[in-house]
Design an enzyme around this catalytic site. Structure first.
Site, PDB file in Angstrom:
ATOM      1  CB  ILE B  64      -0.992   0.013   1.191  1.00 33.08           C
ATOM      2  CG1 ILE B  64      -0.285  -0.132   2.544  1.00 33.08           C
ATOM      3  CG2 ILE B  64      -2.034  -1.083   1.048  1.00 33.08           C
ATOM      4  CD1 ILE B  64      -1.158   0.316   3.702  1.00 33.08           C
ATOM      5  N   PRO B  65       1.402   1.647  -1.167  1.00 35.26           N
ATOM      6  CG  PRO B  65       2.166   1.687  -3.368  1.00 35.26           C
ATOM      7  CD  PRO B  65       1.165   1.039  -2.477  1.00 35.26           C
ATOM      8  CG  HIS B  66       0.792   5.447   2.582  1.00 38.01           C
ATOM      9  ND1 HIS B  66       1.113   4.113   2.679  1.00 38.01           N
ATOM     10  CD2 HIS B  66       0.992   5.973   3.803  1.00 38.01           C
ATOM     11  CE1 HIS B  66       1.480   3.840   3.925  1.00 38.01           C
ATOM     12  NE2 HIS B  66       1.435   4.955   4.631  1.00 38.01           N
ATOM     13  CB  ALA B  67       3.719  10.351   0.569  1.00 39.88           C
TER      14      ALA B  67
END
Lengths: 103, 162
Positions: B64-67
Site C-alpha cells: 500500500i504505497p502512500h506518503a
C-alpha cells in the site's frame, strides 16, 4: 485479566498515517473483543520510540529499530497485517508478559 | 467514501515492471493524473520506502504505497496497479502482485475504506493471485465489486466471535 489502568498501545508505521491507522483500528477491535481496556494512538517512526507506551505494534522493519531505542516495554512485530489471528496472538502474548512483569 | 468510490477508474494492469520503485511511481502517477496528489507526493511515496524499508508490503502479495498528507495530498483517493508477474519489495510478503496506493489530505480514519481494506488483506494471497489473472481494468473493478459486496453481506450475517 484485570488491571486498573488501560494499556497504552502505539500503532506505528513509517509515516504514522495509512498503516498505523489501519493497525490502530485492528488493535482496538481485538482488545475490545478481549475485554482489555486500552488507549491506542498512532505515531510515525520518529515519534513512536519517544512515546510513553506499554506496547508498540508495528511491522518487522521498524520493530527492530524500536527494540534498539524505544521506551516501550513490549514491541509487537506484525508480518501480515491481513492476518487478524497473528495480530491477536502476538498482542495478547505481549499483554500477558506485561501482566507478569507488573510489580 | 467506499473503496470503489475512492478507486474510481484508476486501475492499471501490467505484465511486469523493472523494479518496485517503478510500480510505486505508476500507482502515484495515476493519482497525480486525476489531481489527487502533486508530483512531490509521488516522489515521497518512493523515498519513504527507500528510507524506511519495505513495510508497505503489508500482507502477502499486497503493498500500500502512500506518503504523508502534507507531502501533497489534495483529496482522498486510491489507485491500483496489478503486476501480473509480481515484483519484489525485499519483504516477507513478496512477491507483490497488487499495489493499492492512496492519498488522504487529513489524518482522519476513512473508516469505510479501512474496513474494506481489512477484508481484502484478510484474503490477500487469494485476491492478489485472482487480480493477477485478469487482463483489463474493467475486469478488475468488476471482481472487486463482487468481492466487496460478498464481504459486506458475509460480515453482516455473522462476525467471528473470538
Amino acid at each position: 485479566m484485570s488491571r486498573k489502568q488501560p494499556i497504552r498501545v502505539v500503532a506505528a508505521c513509517g509515516l504514522g498515517t495509512g498503516t498505523a491507522l489501519y493497525l490502530k483500528m485492528t488493535v482496538e477491535e481485538i482488545l475490545k473483543k478481549a475485554g482489555i481496556p486500552a488507549v491506542v494512538e498512532t505515531a510515525d517512526a520518529t515519534l513512536a520510540p519517544a512515546m510513553n507506551a506499554d506496547i508498540i505494534v508495528t511491522g518487522p522493519d521498524l520493530a527492530e529499530m524500536f527494540r534498539q531505542r524505544g521506551r516501550a516495554r513490549e514491541i509487537v512485530a506484525v508480518t501480515n497485517y491481513g492476518n487478524r489471528a497473528e495480530i491477536r496472538e502476538k498482542l495478547l502474548a505481549a499483554i500477558q508478559r506485561l501482566e507478569g512483569s507488573t510489580p | 467514501m467506499s473503496f470503489l468510490e475512492a478507486l474510481d477508474e484508476r486501475i492499471r494492469i501490467l505484465e511486469r515492471v523493472g523494479s518496485w520503485a517503478e510500480a510505486v511511481r505508476i500507482s502515484g502517477e495515476l493519482l497525480a493524473a486525476d489531481g489527487l496528489v502533486t508530483p512531490l507526493y509521488v516522489e515521497r511515496m518512493i523515498r519513504t520506502c527507500e528510507e524506511l524499508g519495505p513495510y508497505i508490503a503489508i500482507a502477502p502479495g499486497i503493498a500500500i504505497p502512500h506518503a504523508r498528507p502534507e507531502d501533497g495530498a489534495r483529496a482522498f483517493g486510491l489507485s491500483i496497479v496489478v503486476v501480473k508477474e509480481g515484483v519484489s519489495f525485499g519483504s516477507h510478503n513478496d512477491p507483490v502482485y497488487v499495489l493499492i496506493a492512496f492519498a488522504t489530505p487529513d489524518r482522519s480514519a476513512h473508516i469505510e475504506f479501512l474496513r474494506q481494506l481489512a477484508e481484502i488483506l484478510a484474503r490477500s494471497e487469494e485476491i492478489a493471485h485472482a487480480l493477477a489473472r485478469l487482463e483489463t481494468g474493467e475486469q478488475a473493478r468488476a471482481f472487486l465489486r463482487t468481492l466487496l459486496q460478498e464481504e459486506d453481506s458475509a460480515s453482516r450475517s455473522g462476525e467471528d466471535p473470538s
